[in-house]
Design a protein around this motif. Structure first.
Motif, short mmCIF file in Angstrom:
data_model
loop_
_atom_site.label_atom_id
_atom_site.label_comp_id
_atom_site.label_asym_id
_atom_site.label_seq_id
_atom_site.Cartn_x
_atom_site.Cartn_y
_atom_site.Cartn_z
N ILE A 172 5.54 -11.69 -10.83
CA ILE A 172 5.70 -11.03 -9.52
C ILE A 172 5.08 -11.90 -8.44
O ILE A 172 3.93 -12.31 -8.56
N VAL A 173 5.84 -12.20 -7.41
CA VAL A 173 5.35 -13.08 -6.36
C VAL A 173 4.17 -12.44 -5.63
O VAL A 173 3.15 -13.08 -5.38
N ALA A 174 4.30 -11.17 -5.33
CA ALA A 174 3.23 -10.48 -4.61
C ALA A 174 3.25 -9.00 -4.98
O ALA A 174 4.32 -8.42 -5.19
N VAL A 175 2.07 -8.41 -5.04
CA VAL A 175 1.92 -6.98 -5.31
C VAL A 175 1.43 -6.30 -4.05
O VAL A 175 0.45 -6.73 -3.44
N GLY A 176 2.11 -5.25 -3.69
CA GLY A 176 1.73 -4.50 -2.50
C GLY A 176 1.17 -3.14 -2.86
O GLY A 176 1.49 -2.57 -3.89
N TRP A 177 0.31 -2.64 -1.99
CA TRP A 177 -0.16 -1.27 -2.06
C TRP A 177 0.47 -0.49 -0.91
O TRP A 177 0.56 -1.02 0.23
N TYR A 178 0.84 0.72 -1.20
CA TYR A 178 1.49 1.58 -0.22
C TYR A 178 0.83 2.95 -0.32
O TYR A 178 0.20 3.28 -1.32
N ARG A 179 0.98 3.75 0.72
CA ARG A 179 0.43 5.10 0.66
C ARG A 179 1.33 6.07 1.40
O ARG A 179 2.06 5.68 2.32
N GLN A 180 1.25 7.31 0.97
CA GLN A 180 2.04 8.36 1.60
C GLN A 180 1.15 9.57 1.82
O GLN A 180 0.67 10.19 0.86
N ALA A 181 0.92 9.87 3.09
CA ALA A 181 0.14 11.04 3.45
C ALA A 181 1.06 12.26 3.52
O ALA A 181 2.27 12.11 3.69
N PRO A 182 0.49 13.44 3.39
CA PRO A 182 1.31 14.66 3.45
C PRO A 182 2.14 14.72 4.73
O PRO A 182 1.61 14.53 5.84
#
Length: 116
Positions: free
Chosen positions: A31-41
């Motif tokens: 994997i070239v890059a790993v991202g973190w993501y988030r989802q608020a209510p």
């Protein structure tokens, strides 16, 4: 097919710290890059940060200076260290490839709740 499993979320007070983990099934170096993501209510999922194969990182302005990323290629894992947490950081946190592929498969995520 690479899969991502998030863990380590929890309840923390404002100003506190928490580290969440992302374990990649398969070779993380594929994997070239790993991202973190988030989802608020009630909100759309948003990008939080990214770490490249070489270890370079970048973050959304809202978390710059508070969040850091690291990776352990031997464990196929990426870690998101979150400091000085704020109530607005409350969300379900996900990891995936960066940029997000056309047909992403999302894990269950890990819930981070910042509350006094």
């Amino acid at each position: 097919q690479v899969q991502f499993v998030e863990s380590g979320g929890g309840l923390v007070q404002p100003g506190g710290s928490l580290t969440v983990s992302c374990t990649v099934s398969g070779n993380i170096n594929s994997i070239v890059a790993v991202g973190w993501y988030r989802q608020a209510p009630g909100k759309q999922r948003e990008w939080v940060g990214v770490i490249s194969r070489g270890g370079s990182t970048n973050f959304v302005d809202a978390v710059k200076g508070r969040f850091t990323l690291s990776r352990d290629n031997f464990k196929d894992a990426v870690y998101l260290q979150m400091n000085s947490l704020k109530p607005e950081d409350t969300a379900v946190y996900y990891c995936n490839e960066y940029p997000i592929p056309d047909a992403p498969t999302w894990g269950q995520g890990t819930q981070v709740t910042v509350i006094s």
